[in-house]
Design an enzyme around this catalytic site. Structure first.
Site, PDB file in Angstrom:
ATOM      1  N   VAL A   1      45.244  44.161  33.376  1.00 28.14           N
ATOM      2  CA  VAL A   1      44.754  44.967  34.499  1.00 28.14           C
ATOM      3  C   VAL A   1      45.754  45.041  35.658  1.00 28.14           C
ATOM      4  O   VAL A   1      45.538  45.802  36.602  1.00 28.14           O
ATOM      5  CB  VAL A   1      43.375  44.488  35.019  1.00 28.14           C
TER       6      VAL A   1
ATOM      7  N   ILE B   1      28.445  30.182  38.840  1.00 26.92           N
ATOM      8  CA  ILE B   1      27.947  30.612  37.529  1.00 26.92           C
ATOM      9  C   ILE B   1      28.630  29.770  36.451  1.00 26.92           C
ATOM     10  O   ILE B   1      29.859  29.623  36.451  1.00 26.92           O
ATOM     11  CB  ILE B   1      28.249  32.115  37.284  1.00 26.92           C
TER      12      ILE B   1
ATOM     13  N   ALA C   1      40.368  35.577  49.465  1.00 28.66           N
ATOM     14  CA  ALA C   1      40.962  36.788  50.051  1.00 28.66           C
ATOM     15  C   ALA C   1      40.956  37.936  49.036  1.00 28.66           C
ATOM     16  O   ALA C   1      40.659  39.084  49.368  1.00 28.66           O
ATOM     17  CB  ALA C   1      42.392  36.494  50.511  1.00 28.66           C
ATOM     18  N   SER C   2      41.233  37.601  47.785  1.00 29.11           N
ATOM     19  CA  SER C   2      41.262  38.661  46.752  1.00 29.11           C
ATOM     20  C   SER C   2      39.874  39.241  46.537  1.00 29.11           C
ATOM     21  O   SER C   2      39.712  40.443  46.335  1.00 29.11           O
ATOM     22  CB  SER C   2      41.827  38.112  45.435  1.00 29.11           C
ATOM     23  N   LYS C   3      38.850  38.399  46.602  1.00 26.53           N
ATOM     24  CA  LYS C   3      37.484  38.888  46.360  1.00 26.53           C
ATOM     25  C   LYS C   3      36.939  39.616  47.595  1.00 26.53           C
ATOM     26  O   LYS C   3      36.079  40.492  47.469  1.00 26.53           O
ATOM     27  CB  LYS C   3      36.582  37.720  45.946  1.00 26.53           C
TER      28      LYS C   3
ATOM     29  N   TYR D   1      41.943  33.177  46.220  1.00 33.44           N
ATOM     30  CA  TYR D   1      40.809  33.730  45.476  1.00 33.44           C
ATOM     31  C   TYR D   1      39.833  34.415  46.438  1.00 33.44           C
ATOM     32  O   TYR D   1      39.398  35.546  46.213  1.00 33.44           O
ATOM     33  CB  TYR D   1      40.123  32.607  44.706  1.00 33.44           C
TER      34      TYR D   1
HETATM   35  P1  NAD Z   1      36.243  34.031  32.655  1.00 34.77           P
HETATM   36  O1  NAD Z   1      37.506  33.273  32.778  1.00 34.77           O
HETATM   37  O2  NAD Z   1      35.375  33.804  31.467  1.00 34.77           O
HETATM   38  O3  NAD Z   1      36.507  35.607  32.775  1.00 34.77           O
HETATM   39  C1  NAD Z   1      37.646  36.187  33.355  1.00 34.77           C
HETATM   40  C2  NAD Z   1      38.316  37.031  32.302  1.00 34.77           C
HETATM   41  O4  NAD Z   1      39.344  37.821  32.900  1.00 34.77           O
HETATM   42  C3  NAD Z   1      38.971  36.177  31.196  1.00 34.77           C
HETATM   43  O5  NAD Z   1      38.487  36.585  29.945  1.00 34.77           O
HETATM   44  C4  NAD Z   1      40.458  36.491  31.363  1.00 34.77           C
HETATM   45  O6  NAD Z   1      41.167  36.479  30.139  1.00 34.77           O
HETATM   46  C5  NAD Z   1      40.421  37.886  31.975  1.00 34.77           C
HETATM   47  N1  NAD Z   1      41.686  38.232  32.634  1.00 34.77           N
HETATM   48  C6  NAD Z   1      42.420  37.443  33.454  1.00 34.77           C
HETATM   49  N2  NAD Z   1      43.544  38.092  33.815  1.00 34.77           N
HETATM   50  C7  NAD Z   1      43.513  39.312  33.212  1.00 34.77           C
HETATM   51  C8  NAD Z   1      44.398  40.427  33.199  1.00 34.77           C
HETATM   52  N3  NAD Z   1      45.559  40.434  33.881  1.00 34.77           N
HETATM   53  N4  NAD Z   1      44.048  41.509  32.461  1.00 34.77           N
HETATM   54  C9  NAD Z   1      42.886  41.510  31.753  1.00 34.77           C
HETATM   55  N5  NAD Z   1      42.008  40.501  31.733  1.00 34.77           N
HETATM   56  C10 NAD Z   1      42.328  39.402  32.452  1.00 34.77           C
HETATM   57  O7  NAD Z   1      35.404  33.698  33.973  1.00 34.77           O
HETATM   58  P2  NAD Z   1      34.012  34.260  34.519  1.00 34.77           P
HETATM   59  O8  NAD Z   1      33.461  33.176  35.334  1.00 34.77           O
HETATM   60  O9  NAD Z   1      33.203  34.881  33.445  1.00 34.77           O
HETATM   61  O10 NAD Z   1      34.523  35.390  35.530  1.00 34.77           O
HETATM   62  C11 NAD Z   1      34.250  36.776  35.404  1.00 34.77           C
HETATM   63  C12 NAD Z   1      34.408  37.427  36.782  1.00 34.77           C
HETATM   64  O11 NAD Z   1      33.412  36.900  37.665  1.00 34.77           O
HETATM   65  C13 NAD Z   1      35.758  37.128  37.443  1.00 34.77           C
HETATM   66  O12 NAD Z   1      36.184  38.275  38.152  1.00 34.77           O
HETATM   67  C14 NAD Z   1      35.422  36.006  38.413  1.00 34.77           C
HETATM   68  O13 NAD Z   1      36.335  35.926  39.474  1.00 34.77           O
HETATM   69  C15 NAD Z   1      34.034  36.435  38.851  1.00 34.77           C
HETATM   70  N6  NAD Z   1      33.221  35.346  39.417  1.00 34.77           N
HETATM   71  C16 NAD Z   1      32.893  34.230  38.697  1.00 34.77           C
HETATM   72  C17 NAD Z   1      32.125  33.223  39.287  1.00 34.77           C
HETATM   73  C18 NAD Z   1      31.715  31.956  38.554  1.00 34.77           C
HETATM   74  O14 NAD Z   1      31.128  31.065  39.185  1.00 34.77           O
HETATM   75  N7  NAD Z   1      31.968  31.834  37.259  1.00 34.77           N
HETATM   76  C19 NAD Z   1      31.710  33.371  40.614  1.00 34.77           C
HETATM   77  C20 NAD Z   1      32.070  34.507  41.320  1.00 34.77           C
HETATM   78  C21 NAD Z   1      32.819  35.500  40.714  1.00 34.77           C
END
Ligand code: NAD
Length: 274
Positions: free
Chosen positions: A77, A203, A172-174, A170
């Site tokens: 991405v 989560i 700042a990015s979000k 993280y």
């Molecule tokens: P996860 O690691 O299972 O999912 C993130 C996915 O993004 C991974 O499969 C990874 O391979 C993929 N990824 C990373 N860099 C990439 C790139 N350059 N191109 C394509 N894919 C790429 O973790 P998750 O917890 O399921 O997170 C999913 C989303 O939710 C993320 O954006 C995360 O920041 C956000 N989030 C998660 C939580 C939490 O508590 N788990 C809380 C808030 C936000």
């Protein structure tokens, strides 16, 4: 969602939010394209892990078994050319994209600002903020073709509004994802595209477990204690599940959410109130 085509990025990691979202959308009848980086994790910076090609294919096969077509694709991405290849393949195969879930996300080397590697800051912003921008930029025109419109749901985070120490890049990015969401919502409303963001709290996924492990290491406390302290901050008394997020994303992606745009929806068990 019969006849709709949904694209979910970052959906190649078992137990992740992307996988749960893809399943939900497929159960609602959508054709689902799931994409992930499918590359080795970076060797130089601490990182929660990357979805792999084999895992992505297994997830796609399981979704197909639910009765909806599912297509696995590799994408980075942060790379506009890679995104164009992905979008081209989806359009060639299915002719449309109705739903985009910008779920791909990463954390590189969380640490105090004074010790944070510049590369960790840049890479975190690049995947989370620039990645969401680049994929949206490539997909939105496809949604608008023929005046169809569509739904974009971005994965921001509670960290955008409740940043914690060591997580500056993280957070700042979000926060950038949240602002991008609200700008895009205003630009795209006239074309029938709604743009919303969800802000998950804690989560229980591979990314979160890695975060707790790191915190346990830094604080020199047992893992179970760190998790228990995390749960104690949540009024609902438990961690969220990927399904807790998927059900809200599926609603925002549905016809029922037509008049909802530019919204930032916390999914946190009330953590921000505590
Ligand atoms: P996860 O690691 O299972 O999912 C993130 C996915 O993004 C991974 O499969 C990874 O391979 C993929 N990824 C990373 N860099 C990439 C790139 N350059 N191109 C394509 N894919 C790429 O973790 P998750 O917890 O399921 O997170 C999913 C989303 O939710 C993320 O954006 C995360 O920041 C956000 N989030 C998660 C939580 C939490 O508590 N788990 C809380 C808030 C936000």
């Amino acid at each position: 969602m019969n006849g709709k085509v949904a694209l979910v990025t970052g959906a190649g990691r078992r137990g992740g939010i992307g996988e749960a979202v893809a399943r939900r959308l497929a159960q609602a009848g959508a054709t689902v394209v799931i994409a992930d980086l499918c590359a080795p994790p970076p060797a130089d910076l601490p990182h929660p892990g990357i979805g792999q090609w084999e895992e992505l294919n297994e997830i796609a096969a399981e979704i197909e078994a639910l009765g909806s077509p599912a297509m696995p694709l590799q994408v980075d991405v942060t790379d506009a050319a890679s995104i164009q290849r992905m979008v081209g393949k989806v359009v060639q195969q299915f002719g449309r994209i109705d739903i985009l879930v910008n779920n791909a996300g990463a954390i590189f080397g969380p640490s105090p600002v004074m010790q944070m590697a510049e590369d960790a800051w840049r890479k975190t912003l690049e995947v989370n903020a620039t990645g969401t921008f680049l994929v949206s930029k490539a997909v939105a025109p496809v949604m608008m073709q023929g005046g169809r419109g569509g739904r974009i749901v971005n994965l921001s985070s509670l960290a955008a509004v409740r940043p914690r120490p060591y997580m500056s890049a993280y957070a700042a990015s979000k926060a950038a994802v949240a602002a991008l969401t609200q700008s895009m919502a205003q630009e795209m409303a006239q074309f029938g595209v709604t743009v919303n963001a969800v802000l998950p709290g804690d989560i229980d996924t591979g990314m979160k477990q890695w975060g707790y492990q790191l915190e346990a290491q830094i604080m020199q406390r047992p893992y179970s204690e760190v998790v228990a302290a995390g749960i104690a901050r949540i009024p609902a008394g438990r961690l969220g599940t990927p399904d807790d997020v998927a059900s809200v994303v599926a609603f925002l992606a549905s016809d029922a959410a037509e008049f909802l745009t530019g919204q930032l929806v916390n999914i946190s068990g009330g953590r921000e109130l505590a």
